[in-house]
Design a protein around this motif. Structure first.
Motif, PDB file in Angstrom:
ATOM      1  N   GLU A  49      28.859 -49.626 -91.793  1.00 10.67           N
ATOM      2  CA  GLU A  49      28.802 -48.217 -92.192  1.00 10.67           C
ATOM      3  C   GLU A  49      29.748 -47.915 -93.357  1.00 10.67           C
ATOM      4  N   LYS A  50      30.703 -48.814 -93.627  1.00  9.82           N
ATOM      5  CA  LYS A  50      31.656 -48.622 -94.728  1.00  9.82           C
ATOM      6  C   LYS A  50      31.340 -49.521 -95.920  1.00  9.82           C
ATOM      7  N   LYS A  51      30.153 -50.068 -95.954  1.00  8.10           N
ATOM      8  CA  LYS A  51      29.753 -51.036 -96.977  1.00  8.10           C
ATOM      9  C   LYS A  51      30.051 -50.541 -98.396  1.00  8.10           C
ATOM     10  N   GLU A  52      29.555 -49.366 -98.746  1.00  5.51           N
ATOM     11  CA  GLU A  52      29.740 -48.852-100.113  1.00  5.51           C
ATOM     12  C   GLU A  52      31.209 -48.599-100.421  1.00  5.51           C
ATOM     13  N   GLU A  53      31.936 -48.080 -99.456  1.00 11.04           N
ATOM     14  CA  GLU A  53      33.371 -47.819 -99.627  1.00 11.04           C
ATOM     15  C   GLU A  53      34.144 -49.125 -99.839  1.00 11.04           C
ATOM     16  N   ASN A  83      36.420 -61.957 -98.653  1.00 11.14           N
ATOM     17  CA  ASN A  83      36.832 -61.399 -97.368  1.00 11.14           C
ATOM     18  C   ASN A  83      36.491 -59.921 -97.243  1.00 11.14           C
ATOM     19  N   ASP A  84      36.286 -59.261 -98.359  1.00 12.82           N
ATOM     20  CA  ASP A  84      35.750 -57.899 -98.321  1.00 12.82           C
ATOM     21  C   ASP A  84      34.321 -57.962 -97.772  1.00 12.82           C
ATOM     22  N   VAL A  85      33.546 -58.947 -98.245  1.00 16.98           N
ATOM     23  CA  VAL A  85      32.185 -59.158 -97.737  1.00 16.98           C
ATOM     24  C   VAL A  85      32.232 -59.418 -96.231  1.00 16.98           C
ATOM     25  N   LYS A  86      33.154 -60.258 -95.817  1.00 20.49           N
ATOM     26  CA  LYS A  86      33.278 -60.582 -94.392  1.00 20.49           C
ATOM     27  C   LYS A  86      33.600 -59.335 -93.571  1.00 20.49           C
ATOM     28  N   SER A  87      34.413 -58.439 -94.121  1.00 20.06           N
ATOM     29  CA  SER A  87      34.763 -57.221 -93.376  1.00 20.06           C
ATOM     30  C   SER A  87      33.573 -56.271 -93.236  1.00 20.06           C
ATOM     31  N   ILE A  88      32.590 -56.393 -94.101  1.00 17.61           N
ATOM     32  CA  ILE A  88      31.389 -55.564 -93.999  1.00 17.61           C
ATOM     33  C   ILE A  88      30.573 -55.937 -92.760  1.00 17.61           C
ATOM     34  N   ALA A  89      30.676 -57.188 -92.324  1.00 15.36           N
ATOM     35  CA  ALA A  89      29.938 -57.616 -91.131  1.00 15.36           C
ATOM     36  C   ALA A  89      30.288 -56.764 -89.921  1.00 15.36           C
ATOM     37  N   THR A  90      31.549 -56.377 -89.807  1.00 12.17           N
ATOM     38  CA  THR A  90      31.965 -55.577 -88.649  1.00 12.17           C
ATOM     39  C   THR A  90      32.103 -54.095 -88.970  1.00 12.17           C
ATOM     40  N   ASN A  91      31.910 -53.751 -90.241  1.00 12.22           N
ATOM     41  CA  ASN A  91      32.004 -52.347 -90.667  1.00 12.22           C
ATOM     42  C   ASN A  91      30.849 -51.988 -91.603  1.00 12.22           C
ATOM     43  N   TYR A 128      24.147 -60.057 -91.080  1.00 11.11           N
ATOM     44  CA  TYR A 128      24.039 -60.981 -92.207  1.00 11.11           C
ATOM     45  C   TYR A 128      23.395 -60.333 -93.424  1.00 11.11           C
ATOM     46  N   GLU A 129      22.366 -59.544 -93.232  1.00 12.48           N
ATOM     47  CA  GLU A 129      21.689 -58.916 -94.375  1.00 12.48           C
ATOM     48  C   GLU A 129      22.663 -58.030 -95.158  1.00 12.48           C
ATOM     49  N   ASP A 130      23.494 -57.264 -94.439  1.00 11.66           N
ATOM     50  CA  ASP A 130      24.496 -56.429 -95.109  1.00 11.66           C
ATOM     51  C   ASP A 130      25.508 -57.270 -95.875  1.00 11.66           C
ATOM     52  N   THR A 131      25.947 -58.364 -95.274  1.00 12.26           N
ATOM     53  CA  THR A 131      26.948 -59.193 -95.970  1.00 12.26           C
ATOM     54  C   THR A 131      26.321 -59.891 -97.176  1.00 12.26           C
TER      55      THR A 131
END
Length: 185
Positions: free
Chosen positions: A78-82, A68-76, A125-128
């Motif tokens: 810019e906060k991927k690394e964090e 679900n952290d991965v899922k939250s990256i889909a909408t954020n 998708y690529e980010d997730t």
């Protein structure tokens, strides 16, 4: 939400904590399953901290975080690394707090998508996808560093497709859990 009932005098064979990947895992009668759909590693950490005094000990602890952290990256994005960094910090805290409480600790990687037709068309998708790979790499490193058992669900199921091992393209089915049960014996 139903109340979590923990027998504080009982030494469970298995304690499972994490997201839906452990929530749907049935291991046996003498187990405590604290998995919950949709929870990020931060929520899992907070649940653990609230319940840690009630979970006295057990033989085996299984931890599943990151999906679900991965899922939250889909909408954020810019906060991927964090988000990735915080996920690994939360996992490390749970591992560290339990090293002396359990005979054995297992940590799971985030399983792959099972490539079935499903309505989870992630934005970014690529980010997730790359984030899932990075979180899994960090989970593997944590397992090695902490000398705990890795259940590499990503590697186990990465070439599996369709509904043979999944109920919906994301969550594992009974057949997949039978494979995981063999990994923890």
């Amino acid at each position: 939400m139903s109340e979590i009932k923990i027998d504080t005098a009982k030494k469970y064979n298995y304690v499972l904590i994490g997201d839906s990947h452990v929530q749907f895992w049935s291991i046996g009668n003498n187990s405590l399953n604290l998995g919950m759909t949709g929870q990020t590693s931060e929520q899992i950490k907070l649940k653990y901290l609230l319940l840690k005094n009630e979970i006295k000990s057990g033989q085996k602890l299984i931890i599943s975080v990151g999906a679900n952290d991965v899922k939250s990256i889909a909408t954020n994005p810019e906060k991927k690394e964090e988000i990735i960094k915080k996920c690994i910090e939360n996992l490390q805290l749970i591992i560290s707090e339990n090293k002396n409480k359990f005979d054995r600790i297992y940590v799971m990687t985030v399983p792959p998508d099972f490539h079935v037709s499903f309505p989870y068309n992630f934005i970014n998708y690529e980010d997730t996808f790359t984030s899932k790979l990075k979180i899994n790499d960090e989970i593997r490193k944590l397992a090695l560093k902490n000398k705990i058992v890795l259940i590499d669900t990503y590697e186990i199921f990465k070439n599996k497709t369709g509904y043979e091992y999944s109920i919906d393209g994301v969550h594992m089915n009974e057949k997949a859990y039978k494979i995981l049960n063999e990994k923890i014996k």
